[in-house]
Design a protein around this motif. Sequence first.
Motif, PDB file in Angstrom:
ATOM      1  N   MET A   1       0.844  -1.197   0.000  1.00  0.00           N
ATOM      2  CA  MET A   1       0.000   0.000   0.000  1.00  0.00           C
ATOM      3  C   MET A   1       0.879   1.247   0.000  1.00  0.00           C
ATOM      4  N   ASN A   2       0.478   2.266  -0.743  1.00  0.00           N
ATOM      5  CA  ASN A   2       1.190   3.541  -0.823  1.00  0.00           C
ATOM      6  C   ASN A   2       0.374   4.615  -0.116  1.00  0.00           C
ATOM      7  N   VAL A   3       1.009   5.314   0.827  1.00  0.00           N
ATOM      8  CA  VAL A   3       0.299   6.313   1.627  1.00  0.00           C
ATOM      9  C   VAL A   3       1.062   7.634   1.591  1.00  0.00           C
ATOM     10  N   ILE A   4       0.340   8.720   1.303  1.00  0.00           N
ATOM     11  CA  ILE A   4       0.905  10.061   1.389  1.00  0.00           C
ATOM     12  C   ILE A   4       0.406  10.733   2.660  1.00  0.00           C
ATOM     13  N   PHE A   5       1.343  11.286   3.427  1.00  0.00           N
ATOM     14  CA  PHE A   5       1.003  12.156   4.551  1.00  0.00           C
ATOM     15  C   PHE A   5       1.373  13.573   4.152  1.00  0.00           C
ATOM     16  N   THR A   6       0.468  14.500   4.377  1.00  0.00           N
ATOM     17  CA  THR A   6       0.740  15.885   4.029  1.00  0.00           C
ATOM     18  C   THR A   6       0.392  16.774   5.207  1.00  0.00           C
ATOM     19  N   CYS A   7       1.328  17.634   5.596  1.00  0.00           N
ATOM     20  CA  CYS A   7       1.174  18.409   6.822  1.00  0.00           C
ATOM     21  C   CYS A   7       2.215  19.510   6.834  1.00  0.00           C
ATOM     22  N   GLY A   8       2.108  20.404   7.790  1.00  0.00           N
ATOM     23  CA  GLY A   8       3.134  21.423   7.887  1.00  0.00           C
ATOM     24  C   GLY A   8       2.800  22.545   8.829  1.00  0.00           C
ATOM     25  N   GLY A   9       3.767  23.418   8.997  1.00  0.00           N
ATOM     26  CA  GLY A   9       3.562  24.611   9.805  1.00  0.00           C
ATOM     27  C   GLY A   9       4.074  24.488  11.224  1.00  0.00           C
ATOM     28  N   THR A  10       3.633  23.446  11.939  1.00  0.00           N
ATOM     29  CA  THR A  10       4.034  23.266  13.330  1.00  0.00           C
ATOM     30  C   THR A  10       4.294  21.791  13.602  1.00  0.00           C
ATOM     31  N   ALA A  11       5.023  21.537  14.695  1.00  0.00           N
ATOM     32  CA  ALA A  11       5.254  20.158  15.113  1.00  0.00           C
ATOM     33  C   ALA A  11       3.945  19.478  15.488  1.00  0.00           C
ATOM     34  N   GLY A  12       2.975  20.276  15.969  1.00  0.00           N
ATOM     35  CA  GLY A  12       1.672  19.720  16.315  1.00  0.00           C
ATOM     36  C   GLY A  12       0.926  19.157  15.126  1.00  0.00           C
ATOM     37  N   HIS A  13       1.260  19.601  13.914  1.00  0.00           N
ATOM     38  CA  HIS A  13       0.675  19.030  12.707  1.00  0.00           C
ATOM     39  C   HIS A  13       1.466  17.818  12.224  1.00  0.00           C
ATOM     40  N   VAL A  14       2.777  17.864  12.405  1.00  0.00           N
ATOM     41  CA  VAL A  14       3.627  16.801  11.875  1.00  0.00           C
ATOM     42  C   VAL A  14       3.611  15.559  12.748  1.00  0.00           C
ATOM     43  N   ASN A  15       3.621  15.728  14.069  1.00  0.00           N
ATOM     44  CA  ASN A  15       3.764  14.581  14.971  1.00  0.00           C
ATOM     45  C   ASN A  15       2.636  13.545  14.855  1.00  0.00           C
ATOM     46  N   PRO A  16       1.354  13.955  14.721  1.00  0.00           N
ATOM     47  CA  PRO A  16       0.318  12.933  14.515  1.00  0.00           C
ATOM     48  C   PRO A  16       0.556  12.106  13.247  1.00  0.00           C
ATOM     49  N   ALA A  17       1.054  12.758  12.200  1.00  0.00           N
ATOM     50  CA  ALA A  17       1.346  12.028  10.965  1.00  0.00           C
ATOM     51  C   ALA A  17       2.476  11.032  11.175  1.00  0.00           C
ATOM     52  N   LEU A  18       3.503  11.424  11.903  1.00  0.00           N
ATOM     53  CA  LEU A  18       4.615  10.516  12.185  1.00  0.00           C
ATOM     54  C   LEU A  18       4.160   9.337  13.029  1.00  0.00           C
ATOM     55  N   ALA A  19       3.273   9.585  13.989  1.00  0.00           N
ATOM     56  CA  ALA A  19       2.767   8.500  14.834  1.00  0.00           C
ATOM     57  C   ALA A  19       2.008   7.477  13.997  1.00  0.00           C
ATOM     58  N   LEU A  20       1.153   7.953  13.097  1.00  0.00           N
ATOM     59  CA  LEU A  20       0.372   7.036  12.261  1.00  0.00           C
ATOM     60  C   LEU A  20       1.269   6.330  11.248  1.00  0.00           C
ATOM     61  N   ALA A  21       2.256   7.044  10.695  1.00  0.00           N
ATOM     62  CA  ALA A  21       3.174   6.424   9.746  1.00  0.00           C
ATOM     63  C   ALA A  21       3.920   5.269  10.397  1.00  0.00           C
ATOM     64  N   GLY A  22       4.384   5.482  11.620  1.00  0.00           N
ATOM     65  CA  GLY A  22       5.074   4.417  12.337  1.00  0.00           C
ATOM     66  C   GLY A  22       4.165   3.228  12.609  1.00  0.00           C
ATOM     67  N   PHE A  23       2.916   3.509  12.950  1.00  0.00           N
ATOM     68  CA  PHE A  23       1.954   2.448  13.228  1.00  0.00           C
ATOM     69  C   PHE A  23       1.664   1.636  11.964  1.00  0.00           C
ATOM     70  N   LEU A  24       1.532   2.328  10.830  1.00  0.00           N
ATOM     71  CA  LEU A  24       1.303   1.638   9.557  1.00  0.00           C
ATOM     72  C   LEU A  24       2.464   0.700   9.231  1.00  0.00           C
ATOM     73  N   ARG A  25       3.683   1.182   9.446  1.00  0.00           N
ATOM     74  CA  ARG A  25       4.858   0.362   9.162  1.00  0.00           C
ATOM     75  C   ARG A  25       4.941  -0.849  10.099  1.00  0.00           C
ATOM     76  N   GLU A  26       4.495  -0.663  11.345  1.00  0.00           N
ATOM     77  CA  GLU A  26       4.472  -1.795  12.285  1.00  0.00           C
ATOM     78  C   GLU A  26       3.500  -2.865  11.805  1.00  0.00           C
ATOM     79  N   ARG A  27       2.354  -2.439  11.325  1.00  0.00           N
ATOM     80  CA  ARG A  27       1.339  -3.390  10.861  1.00  0.00           C
ATOM     81  C   ARG A  27       1.737  -4.038   9.534  1.00  0.00           C
ATOM     82  N   ASP A  28       2.377  -3.274   8.660  1.00  0.00           N
ATOM     83  CA  ASP A  28       2.786  -3.805   7.361  1.00  0.00           C
ATOM     84  C   ASP A  28       4.089  -3.125   6.933  1.00  0.00           C
ATOM     85  N   PRO A  29       5.221  -3.765   7.182  1.00  0.00           N
ATOM     86  CA  PRO A  29       6.521  -3.171   6.844  1.00  0.00           C
ATOM     87  C   PRO A  29       6.683  -2.828   5.363  1.00  0.00           C
ATOM     88  N   LYS A  30       5.842  -3.401   4.510  1.00  0.00           N
ATOM     89  CA  LYS A  30       5.951  -3.133   3.078  1.00  0.00           C
ATOM     90  C   LYS A  30       5.249  -1.834   2.664  1.00  0.00           C
TER      91      LYS A  30
END
Length: 373
Positions: A1-30
């Motif tokens: 699966m291919n996923v785009i995360f788009t965010c910016g401006g503050t760490a408060g916008h970026v950190n939720p995306a990083l948390a979900l990205a890490g979770f996705l990779r844990e569930r499916d490393p591919k």
Amino acid sequence: MNVIFTCGGTAGHVNPALALAGFLRERDPKTRILFVGAERGLERDLIAHTPYPFRTVNISSFHRSLQPKELRHNLISVHNLMHAKREVDAILDEFQPDLIVGTGGYASYPIVRYGHARGIPTAVHESNAVPGLTTRLLENHCDRILVGFEDCRQYYKHKDRVVVTGTPVRGDFFTQTKAQAKEKLGVNDGRPLIVSFWGSLGAGNMNRVTAELLYLEAAKEPFHHVHSVGSLGWQKMHEWVSGYGVDLRDHPSLDVREYIYDMADVMRAADLVICRAGASTLSELTALGVPAILVPSPNVTNHHQEKNAAVLGEHGAALVLPEEGLDGKRLFTEAAALLRDETRLAAMHEASFRLGVRDATERIYETVMALVK
């Protein structure tokens, strides 16, 4: 699966995306992940310290002022937005995303908007209590809107698209008990722990207020107190406290730092937190159920922090104080009164804990995966 995360401006916008990205990779490393942001945004630096690739779109913010300078800025932003479609189309054609998740900031607008127009499943996460401009503009152009609290639903036209997921909180906030955290920090002598901070940069006025608070605490040291000054006020803080005739070296219970690097330990051990009302901070407070005194920043666009704080205040989870006219004496009086009132403190803990979402990352994951499936 291919996923785009788009965010910016503050760490408060970026950190939720990083948390979900890490979770996705844990569930499916591919899972292939791509971050997209603005060319000159903070997100570029934050993503540079991760394993994820980053692409840029030439997009800029919109200002609400009608001053000539701001109108010129907005005309440039309109021009950038018109040309951004070509950049977005190139990214979408090359990466072929199965899902697009925007987590806030103007940089997320074009990818979500144009991706949705192609029929790609899209979701927007809004961490503030009241939707920001980007979220409002995207409400008609996304499949799901993910919000922090049930109270947020009222601000959206398409309430059927709104899902209460909370805002992700780092997993290390939940790895120990309060007693274990207090012992780890050496603050387990029976005195309560106050934790205070005004953001990574700090706030000059509120650090002055905190200097007076520390002076009043120094008389008898009724509390342990960990305060993060922030980078801009680090040198000044010691001058301000010294101006009251207090040498912090003589008061080990008053721990003044430039940053709180062990935030998970410190927040877990806290009996009372005194801070601003940024969305990510409130998610951490409610996830742990920590009572708080909130002083919303009066300088945030669209009064977001005041509205964030109001959610906790109305539910009895926090005492909300305006910055205007606030001094160290008032802060000391309010903090001391709360920490002496065990019944009220327990009620604030319960109210905060009820608002908290401790499985936010998993809720977001389940919601967006349902779109793909």
